[in-house]
Design a protein around this motif. Structure first.
Motif, PDB file in Angstrom:
ATOM      1  N   ASN A  25     -32.723   0.246  15.788  1.00 51.69           N
ATOM      2  CA  ASN A  25     -31.806  -0.516  14.934  1.00 51.69           C
ATOM      3  C   ASN A  25     -32.282  -0.610  13.491  1.00 51.69           C
ATOM      4  OD1 ASN A  25     -33.897  -2.278  15.444  1.00 51.69           O
ATOM      5  ND2 ASN A  25     -32.594  -4.067  15.706  1.00 51.69           N
ATOM      6  N   GLN A  26     -33.459  -0.092  13.175  1.00 49.55           N
ATOM      7  CA  GLN A  26     -33.965  -0.128  11.809  1.00 49.55           C
ATOM      8  C   GLN A  26     -33.729   1.190  11.075  1.00 49.55           C
ATOM      9  OE1 GLN A  26     -38.040  -1.165  12.778  1.00 49.55           O
ATOM     10  NE2 GLN A  26     -37.765  -3.164  11.835  1.00 49.55           N
ATOM     11  N   ILE A  27     -33.427   2.253  11.787  1.00 49.00           N
ATOM     12  CA  ILE A  27     -33.270   3.564  11.172  1.00 49.00           C
ATOM     13  C   ILE A  27     -32.103   3.527  10.198  1.00 49.00           C
ATOM     14  CG2 ILE A  27     -32.715   5.992  11.605  1.00 49.00           C
ATOM     15  CD1 ILE A  27     -34.214   5.687  14.267  1.00 49.00           C
ATOM     16  N   GLY A  28     -32.353   4.014   8.992  1.00 49.76           N
ATOM     17  CA  GLY A  28     -31.313   4.055   7.975  1.00 49.76           C
ATOM     18  C   GLY A  28     -31.069   2.736   7.275  1.00 49.76           C
ATOM     19  N   ARG A  29     -31.990   1.788   7.425  1.00 50.17           N
ATOM     20  CA  ARG A  29     -31.849   0.474   6.785  1.00 50.17           C
ATOM     21  C   ARG A  29     -32.906   0.283   5.717  1.00 50.17           C
ATOM     22  NH1 ARG A  29     -32.553  -4.051  10.328  1.00 50.17           N
ATOM     23  NH2 ARG A  29     -32.052  -5.196   8.455  1.00 50.17           N
ATOM     24  N   VAL A  30     -32.544  -0.424   4.700  1.00 44.25           N
ATOM     25  CA  VAL A  30     -33.449  -0.756   3.606  1.00 44.25           C
ATOM     26  C   VAL A  30     -33.678  -2.262   3.649  1.00 44.25           C
ATOM     27  CG1 VAL A  30     -33.655  -0.795   1.097  1.00 44.25           C
ATOM     28  CG2 VAL A  30     -32.614   1.172   2.218  1.00 44.25           C
ATOM     29  N   VAL A  31     -34.934  -2.681   3.498  1.00 45.43           N
ATOM     30  CA  VAL A  31     -35.266  -4.102   3.541  1.00 45.43           C
ATOM     31  C   VAL A  31     -36.209  -4.463   2.399  1.00 45.43           C
ATOM     32  CG1 VAL A  31     -34.971  -4.290   6.050  1.00 45.43           C
ATOM     33  CG2 VAL A  31     -37.212  -3.753   5.121  1.00 45.43           C
ATOM     34  N   GLN A  32     -36.318  -5.759   2.166  1.00 45.02           N
ATOM     35  CA  GLN A  32     -37.247  -6.264   1.167  1.00 45.02           C
ATOM     36  C   GLN A  32     -37.927  -7.499   1.740  1.00 45.02           C
ATOM     37  OE1 GLN A  32     -35.398  -7.332  -2.537  1.00 45.02           O
ATOM     38  NE2 GLN A  32     -37.310  -7.120  -3.653  1.00 45.02           N
ATOM     39  N   SER A  33     -39.257  -7.526   1.650  1.00 44.16           N
ATOM     40  CA  SER A  33     -40.019  -8.658   2.146  1.00 44.16           C
ATOM     41  C   SER A  33     -41.221  -8.872   1.237  1.00 44.16           C
ATOM     42  CB  SER A  33     -40.501  -8.401   3.579  1.00 44.16           C
ATOM     43  OG  SER A  33     -41.431  -9.399   3.968  1.00 44.16           O
ATOM     44  N   ARG A  34     -41.483 -10.097   0.935  1.00 47.78           N
ATOM     45  CA  ARG A  34     -42.630 -10.365   0.068  1.00 47.78           C
ATOM     46  C   ARG A  34     -43.953 -10.027   0.745  1.00 47.78           C
ATOM     47  NH1 ARG A  34     -43.454 -16.838  -0.264  1.00 47.78           N
ATOM     48  NH2 ARG A  34     -43.618 -17.191   1.972  1.00 47.78           N
ATOM     49  N   PHE A  35     -43.930  -9.821   2.053  1.00 47.90           N
ATOM     50  CA  PHE A  35     -45.159  -9.501   2.784  1.00 47.90           C
ATOM     51  C   PHE A  35     -45.381  -7.996   2.937  1.00 47.90           C
ATOM     52  CE2 PHE A  35     -43.703 -13.655   4.405  1.00 47.90           C
ATOM     53  CZ  PHE A  35     -44.733 -14.418   3.883  1.00 47.90           C
ATOM     54  N   ARG A  88     -45.598  -4.488   0.777  1.00 43.09           N
ATOM     55  CA  ARG A  88     -45.712  -3.807  -0.511  1.00 43.09           C
ATOM     56  C   ARG A  88     -45.311  -4.695  -1.690  1.00 43.09           C
ATOM     57  NH1 ARG A  88     -47.153   1.037  -1.570  1.00 43.09           N
ATOM     58  NH2 ARG A  88     -45.811   1.017  -3.384  1.00 43.09           N
ATOM     59  N   HIS A  89     -45.771  -5.914  -1.675  1.00 41.85           N
ATOM     60  CA  HIS A  89     -45.558  -6.831  -2.802  1.00 41.85           C
ATOM     61  C   HIS A  89     -44.084  -6.973  -3.175  1.00 41.85           C
ATOM     62  CE1 HIS A  89     -49.867  -6.868  -3.226  1.00 41.85           C
ATOM     63  NE2 HIS A  89     -49.852  -5.561  -3.263  1.00 41.85           N
ATOM     64  N   ASN A  90     -43.243  -7.101  -2.162  1.00 42.73           N
ATOM     65  CA  ASN A  90     -41.807  -7.337  -2.328  1.00 42.73           C
ATOM     66  C   ASN A  90     -41.021  -6.101  -2.777  1.00 42.73           C
ATOM     67  OD1 ASN A  90     -39.866  -9.278  -1.789  1.00 42.73           O
ATOM     68  ND2 ASN A  90     -39.620  -9.783  -3.948  1.00 42.73           N
ATOM     69  N   ASP A  91     -41.611  -4.911  -2.657  1.00 43.82           N
ATOM     70  CA  ASP A  91     -40.861  -3.683  -2.935  1.00 43.82           C
ATOM     71  C   ASP A  91     -39.762  -3.511  -1.903  1.00 43.82           C
ATOM     72  OD1 ASP A  91     -42.287  -2.832  -5.131  1.00 43.82           O
ATOM     73  OD2 ASP A  91     -43.435  -1.309  -4.070  1.00 43.82           O
ATOM     74  N   VAL A  92     -38.727  -2.806  -2.276  1.00 38.48           N
ATOM     75  CA  VAL A  92     -37.674  -2.433  -1.335  1.00 38.48           C
ATOM     76  C   VAL A  92     -38.190  -1.217  -0.566  1.00 38.48           C
ATOM     77  CG1 VAL A  92     -35.292  -1.686  -1.112  1.00 38.48           C
ATOM     78  CG2 VAL A  92     -35.915  -3.279  -2.917  1.00 38.48           C
TER      79      VAL A  92
END
Length: 71
Positions: free
Chosen positions: A6-16, A18-22
């Motif tokens: 369910n994650q394939i082809g999805r873009v996410v952003q998390s502060r934990f 890569r320092h909040n990189d997309v």
């Protein structure tokens, strides 16, 4: 670590991650890295050879990320 189905082809952003990189979901691969390869003339197949853990849908998601929000 491979992304779950369910994650394939999805873009996410998390502060934990890569320092909040997309990034591509389930990875630490930044969208900016994929876009930089494409801007340098790499094809999707060449990008996949650089990042064998990604799927074609991941690369497509990275390349189209931001297109919907750009003015």
């Amino acid at each position: 670590m491979a992304a779950s189905r369910n994650q394939i082809g999805r873009v996410v952003q998390s502060r934990f991650i890569r320092h909040n990189d997309v990034v591509l979901a389930g990875t630490r691969v930044p969208v900016s890295a994929i876009k930089n390869f494409a801007e340098a003339g790499y094809s999707a197949d060449q990008i996949l050879s650089e990042y064998p853990g990604l799927s074609r849908r991941d690369v497509e998601a990275a390349l189209t990320f931001g297109d919907k929000t750009a003015a």
